[in-house]
Design an enzyme around this catalytic site. Structure first.
Site, mmCIF file in Angstrom:
data_model
loop_
_atom_site.group_PDB
_atom_site.id
_atom_site.type_symbol
_atom_site.label_atom_id
_atom_site.label_comp_id
_atom_site.label_asym_id
_atom_site.label_seq_id
_atom_site.Cartn_x
_atom_site.Cartn_y
_atom_site.Cartn_z
ATOM 1 N N ASP A 50 -8.136 2.371 -4.360
ATOM 2 C CA ASP A 50 -6.973 2.118 -3.517
ATOM 3 C C ASP A 50 -7.377 2.114 -2.046
ATOM 4 O O ASP A 50 -6.963 1.243 -1.272
ATOM 5 C CB ASP A 50 -5.901 3.174 -3.785
ATOM 6 C CG ASP A 50 -4.699 3.022 -2.864
ATOM 7 O OD1 ASP A 50 -3.990 2.004 -2.981
ATOM 8 O OD2 ASP A 50 -4.475 3.910 -2.018
ATOM 9 N N GLU A 122 -7.671 -1.280 -9.509
ATOM 10 C CA GLU A 122 -8.140 -0.418 -8.414
ATOM 11 C C GLU A 122 -9.395 0.346 -8.822
ATOM 12 O O GLU A 122 -10.325 0.512 -8.012
ATOM 13 C CB GLU A 122 -7.042 0.547 -7.992
ATOM 14 C CG GLU A 122 -5.902 -0.126 -7.251
ATOM 15 C CD GLU A 122 -4.879 0.849 -6.716
ATOM 16 O OE1 GLU A 122 -4.333 0.593 -5.630
ATOM 17 O OE2 GLU A 122 -4.614 1.874 -7.395
#
EC number: 3.1.26.3
Length: 232
Positions: A50, A122
């Site tokens: 992220d 991610e």
């Protein structure tokens, strides 16, 4: 997960890993880790991925759109770095079919779940970063997110609140979601539509827009706001 499966995934990603353990971990959901105690799952990689994604997209926007204000860049980035965009990437590379998860999770629809696929993207970004470095992962991100970036810049992204609503409700089992057009007003060239979203025969949201799709999305957003508020 055998070496032939890993090679297939690598070909879809356009990345060939030095450390295949990173790729396996990125594709392992926590439910699989609970079922097989020695398996390392992808939540820590998701956390790192992220931040890597945020950095690379922020840097790209900062360097390439100097005429945009901080507020405009923030809005654009929020459209790019979000669950829906990550899910779009996952669909393109058929990621859901490769994620390792428990039988129970799979039976309840986990393989199609938006959040699980988005989290895995991610995690893969983190795995690429750790295996190849920041320069490589930057190019990897810009390649896979190119279409989404262009749509965000041109204000062509419509947030899919209907899918998010369905995803949230699926966690509690099967429910019936209905969108009901209640009225429309205005001339044909500028007609405004009003829609209710009804969940298991209970009114949960109202929305309006200049197309039926927009009205349904806005109704779904209101229902999401209510339901997520109840979950806090």
């Amino acid at each position: 997960m055998n070496r032939y499966t890993l090679k297939e995934i690598e070909e879809n990603l356009g990345v060939f890993f030095n450390n295949h353990t990173l790729l396996k971990t990125a594709l392992t959901h926590s439910s699989f880790g609970n079922q097989f105690k020695d398996a390392e799952y992808n939540e820590r990689l998701e956390f790192l991925g992220d931040s890597v994604l945020q950095l690379c997209i922020t840097e790209y926007l900062f360097n390439n759109y100097k005429h945009k204000t901080e507020g405009e860049l923030t809005k654009i980035r929020s459209l790019i770095v979000c669950e829906n965009s990550l899910y779009e990437i996952a669909k393109k590379i058929n990621l859901g079919s490769y994620i390792r998860m428990s039988k129970g999770e799979e039976i309840t629809g986990g393989r199609e779940r938006i959040s699980i696929q988005a989290d895995a993207v991610e995690a893969i970004i983190a795995a690429v970063y750790l295996d190849k470095g920041i320069g490589f992962v930057r190019d990897f991100i810009l390649l896979h997110f190119e279409e989404i970036i262009n749509k965000a810049i041109n204000n062509e992204i419509v947030l899919d609140f209907k899918t998010k609503l369905q995803e949230l409700l699926q966690k509690d089992g099967e429910v019936v979601i209905q969108y009901e057009l209640t009225k429309f007003e205005g001339p044909p060239h500028r007609r405004k539509f009003f829609t209710n979203v009804v969940i298991d025969k209970k009114l949960m949201g109202e929305g309006s827009g200049y197309s039926k799709k927009e009205a349904e999305q806005n109704a779904a957003k209101q229902a999401l706001d209510i339901l997520e508020g109840k979950h806090e």
